[in-house]
Design a protein around this motif. Structure first.
Motif, PDB file in Angstrom:
ATOM      1  N   VAL B  48     -30.786  31.345  57.940  1.00 31.01           N
ATOM      2  CA  VAL B  48     -30.909  32.479  57.026  1.00 31.01           C
ATOM      3  C   VAL B  48     -32.368  32.890  56.877  1.00 31.01           C
ATOM      4  CG1 VAL B  48     -30.587  33.239  54.637  1.00 31.01           C
ATOM      5  CG2 VAL B  48     -28.826  31.836  55.750  1.00 31.01           C
ATOM      6  N   ILE B  49     -33.232  31.903  56.623  1.00 26.84           N
ATOM      7  CA  ILE B  49     -34.618  32.227  56.338  1.00 26.84           C
ATOM      8  C   ILE B  49     -35.489  30.999  56.594  1.00 26.84           C
ATOM      9  CG2 ILE B  49     -34.600  31.592  53.890  1.00 26.84           C
ATOM     10  CD1 ILE B  49     -36.064  34.336  53.407  1.00 26.84           C
ATOM     11  N   ARG B  50     -36.739  31.247  56.917  1.00 29.30           N
ATOM     12  CA  ARG B  50     -37.667  30.194  57.318  1.00 29.30           C
ATOM     13  C   ARG B  50     -38.999  30.392  56.594  1.00 29.30           C
ATOM     14  NH1 ARG B  50     -41.418  31.273  61.308  1.00 29.30           N
ATOM     15  NH2 ARG B  50     -42.385  29.476  62.315  1.00 29.30           N
ATOM     16  N   GLN B  51     -39.619  29.259  56.196  1.00 29.87           N
ATOM     17  CA  GLN B  51     -40.896  29.314  55.482  1.00 29.87           C
ATOM     18  C   GLN B  51     -41.845  28.271  56.058  1.00 29.87           C
ATOM     19  OE1 GLN B  51     -41.777  31.148  52.348  1.00 29.87           O
ATOM     20  NE2 GLN B  51     -43.801  30.375  52.827  1.00 29.87           N
ATOM     21  N   GLU B  52     -43.053  28.696  56.415  1.00 31.75           N
ATOM     22  CA  GLU B  52     -44.065  27.721  56.836  1.00 31.75           C
ATOM     23  C   GLU B  52     -44.786  27.209  55.600  1.00 31.75           C
ATOM     24  OE1 GLU B  52     -44.398  30.964  60.165  1.00 31.75           O
ATOM     25  OE2 GLU B  52     -43.947  30.911  58.016  1.00 31.75           O
ATOM     26  N   ALA B  53     -45.004  25.915  55.530  1.00 29.90           N
ATOM     27  CA  ALA B  53     -45.613  25.332  54.333  1.00 29.90           C
ATOM     28  C   ALA B  53     -47.044  25.796  54.121  1.00 29.90           C
ATOM     29  CB  ALA B  53     -45.564  23.814  54.418  1.00 29.90           C
ATOM     30  N   TYR B  54     -47.737  26.162  55.198  1.00 32.01           N
ATOM     31  CA  TYR B  54     -49.133  26.556  55.048  1.00 32.01           C
ATOM     32  C   TYR B  54     -49.270  28.007  54.568  1.00 32.01           C
ATOM     33  CZ  TYR B  54     -48.432  28.678  59.684  1.00 32.01           C
ATOM     34  OH  TYR B  54     -47.970  29.411  60.741  1.00 32.01           O
ATOM     35  N   LYS B  55     -48.174  28.728  54.503  1.00 26.24           N
ATOM     36  CA  LYS B  55     -48.224  30.117  54.024  1.00 26.24           C
ATOM     37  C   LYS B  55     -47.849  30.170  52.544  1.00 26.24           C
ATOM     38  CE  LYS B  55     -47.341  32.800  58.202  1.00 26.24           C
ATOM     39  NZ  LYS B  55     -46.472  33.810  58.853  1.00 26.24           N
ATOM     40  N   GLN B  56     -48.686  30.818  51.762  1.00 25.94           N
ATOM     41  CA  GLN B  56     -48.391  30.957  50.342  1.00 25.94           C
ATOM     42  C   GLN B  56     -47.383  32.062  50.080  1.00 25.94           C
ATOM     43  OE1 GLN B  56     -52.226  31.440  48.448  1.00 25.94           O
ATOM     44  NE2 GLN B  56     -52.335  29.250  48.021  1.00 25.94           N
ATOM     45  N   GLN B  57     -47.359  33.048  50.956  1.00 29.53           N
ATOM     46  CA  GLN B  57     -46.468  34.178  50.744  1.00 29.53           C
ATOM     47  C   GLN B  57     -45.024  33.763  50.952  1.00 29.53           C
ATOM     48  OE1 GLN B  57     -47.380  37.542  53.205  1.00 29.53           O
ATOM     49  NE2 GLN B  57     -46.003  38.908  52.089  1.00 29.53           N
ATOM     50  N   ASN B  58     -44.163  34.153  50.031  1.00 28.64           N
ATOM     51  CA  ASN B  58     -42.746  33.812  50.128  1.00 28.64           C
ATOM     52  C   ASN B  58     -42.069  34.637  51.218  1.00 28.64           C
ATOM     53  OD1 ASN B  58     -42.681  31.905  48.012  1.00 28.64           O
ATOM     54  ND2 ASN B  58     -42.564  33.552  46.497  1.00 28.64           N
ATOM     55  N   ALA B  59     -41.225  33.959  52.014  1.00 24.76           N
ATOM     56  CA  ALA B  59     -40.510  34.647  53.083  1.00 24.76           C
ATOM     57  C   ALA B  59     -39.403  35.532  52.514  1.00 24.76           C
ATOM     58  CB  ALA B  59     -39.911  33.611  54.039  1.00 24.76           C
ATOM     59  N   THR B  60     -39.147  36.625  53.215  1.00 21.41           N
ATOM     60  CA  THR B  60     -38.085  37.559  52.828  1.00 21.41           C
ATOM     61  C   THR B  60     -37.366  38.039  54.074  1.00 21.41           C
ATOM     62  OG1 THR B  60     -39.334  38.352  50.916  1.00 21.41           O
ATOM     63  CG2 THR B  60     -37.580  39.763  51.716  1.00 21.41           C
ATOM     64  N   GLU B  61     -36.034  38.081  53.993  1.00 22.41           N
ATOM     65  CA  GLU B  61     -35.202  38.615  55.074  1.00 22.41           C
ATOM     66  C   GLU B  61     -34.127  39.465  54.442  1.00 22.41           C
ATOM     67  OE1 GLU B  61     -35.143  38.523  58.385  1.00 22.41           O
ATOM     68  OE2 GLU B  61     -36.855  37.183  58.669  1.00 22.41           O
ATOM     69  N   ASN B  62     -34.372  40.769  54.372  1.00 12.36           N
ATOM     70  CA  ASN B  62     -33.411  41.704  53.787  1.00 12.36           C
ATOM     71  C   ASN B  62     -33.067  41.277  52.361  1.00 12.36           C
ATOM     72  OD1 ASN B  62     -33.279  43.238  56.246  1.00 12.36           O
ATOM     73  ND2 ASN B  62     -31.999  41.619  57.096  1.00 12.36           N
ATOM     74  N   ARG B  63     -31.822  40.930  52.104  1.00 16.71           N
ATOM     75  CA  ARG B  63     -31.397  40.582  50.734  1.00 16.71           C
ATOM     76  C   ARG B  63     -31.734  39.143  50.346  1.00 16.71           C
ATOM     77  NH1 ARG B  63     -26.499  39.998  50.159  1.00 16.71           N
ATOM     78  NH2 ARG B  63     -25.806  39.953  52.326  1.00 16.71           N
ATOM     79  N   PHE B  64     -32.275  38.393  51.286  1.00 18.04           N
ATOM     80  CA  PHE B  64     -32.567  36.977  51.062  1.00 18.04           C
ATOM     81  C   PHE B  64     -34.071  36.773  50.901  1.00 18.04           C
ATOM     82  CE2 PHE B  64     -28.379  35.329  52.046  1.00 18.04           C
ATOM     83  CZ  PHE B  64     -27.826  36.340  52.823  1.00 18.04           C
ATOM     84  N   SER B  65     -34.454  36.052  49.870  1.00 19.19           N
ATOM     85  CA  SER B  65     -35.867  35.734  49.673  1.00 19.19           C
ATOM     86  C   SER B  65     -35.978  34.330  49.108  1.00 19.19           C
ATOM     87  CB  SER B  65     -36.531  36.749  48.730  1.00 19.19           C
ATOM     88  OG  SER B  65     -35.909  36.715  47.472  1.00 19.19           O
TER      89      SER B  65
END
Lengths: 112, 111
Positions: B48-65
């Motif tokens: 559904v969605i992926r987040q790198e730990a070194y990135k502070q910005q929250n991941a978003t994919e359409n209706r999913f965040s």
């Protein structure tokens, strides 16, 4: 279809039978995995293969025997299973860890 | 050893509304990735969605965040404008040197 194909979809086998599960991917991934998914339990990692070499065996009983003849194919050979081995067996592949794993649809195994 | 905890075995949401699924994890690694997977009745595990730990910005994919709080080791999934097709089991997963899954949360969507 995700690009990871598992056969058969369903399998019923007796405790004395020998059967094999097959997994195939043509995504160019270098790693392949077997997971066991039982009801109300987290997914359990069973085996990991990287470039055809087994890099992890998560204390799996010897009645489960994996085989990886090449980086596109993965088998799980089953023999003298127990009823508690009934579960959904999922195959996955990946290219490193960064982009997550791609899963197949699983084989629903019932041991009678 | 790394662990992933999903404290909500089941959640329900009304169609078109918003729901948040919780996930916490424990690790001593500094470099890792976090994922949410969806497993509908068809059994196919879908990323559904992926987040790198070194990135502070929250991941978003359409209706999913996601709401990623690294210090708190929290990684929740927000589904906006819920649809009937969102009904599934949702798994939070951690990848450091290997992939570790949480126990899953069943999401039911009411029409």
């Amino acid at each position: 279809e995700t690009g990871v194909t598992q056969t058969p979809r369903h399998l019923v086998m007796g405790m004395t039978n020998k059967k094999s599960l097959k997994c195939e991917q043509h995504l160019g991934h270098n790693a392949m995995y077997w997971y066991k998914q039982s009801a109300k339990k987290p997914l359990e990692l069973m085996f990991v293969y990287n470039f055809k070499e087994q890099t992890e065996n998560n204390s799996v009983p010897s009645r489960f025997s994996p085989e990886c003849p090449n980086s596109s194919h993965l088998f799980l050979h089953l023999h003298t299973l127990q009823p508690e081995d009934s579960a959904l067996y999922l195959c996955a592949s990946s290219f490193g860890n960064n982009y997550g794993y791609t899963f197949g649809s699983g084989t629903r195994l019932t041991v009678v | 050893a790394q662990t992933v905890t999903q404290s909500q075995p089941e959640m329900s949401v009304q169609e078109a509304e918003t729901v948040t699924l919780s996930c916490t994890y424990d690790t001593s690694e500094s470099d890792y990735y976090l994922f949410w997977y969806k497993q509908p009745p068809s059994r196919q595990m879908i990323l559904v969605i992926r987040q790198e730990a070194y990135k502070q910005q929250n991941a978003t994919e359409n209706r999913f965040s996601v709401n990623f709080q690294k210090a708190a080791k929290s990684f929740s999934l927000k589904i906006s404008d819920s649809q009937l097709g969102d009904a599934a089991m949702y798994f939070c997963a951690y990848v450091g040197n290997k992939l570790v899954f949480g126990a899953g949360t069943i999401l039911r969507v009411k029409s």
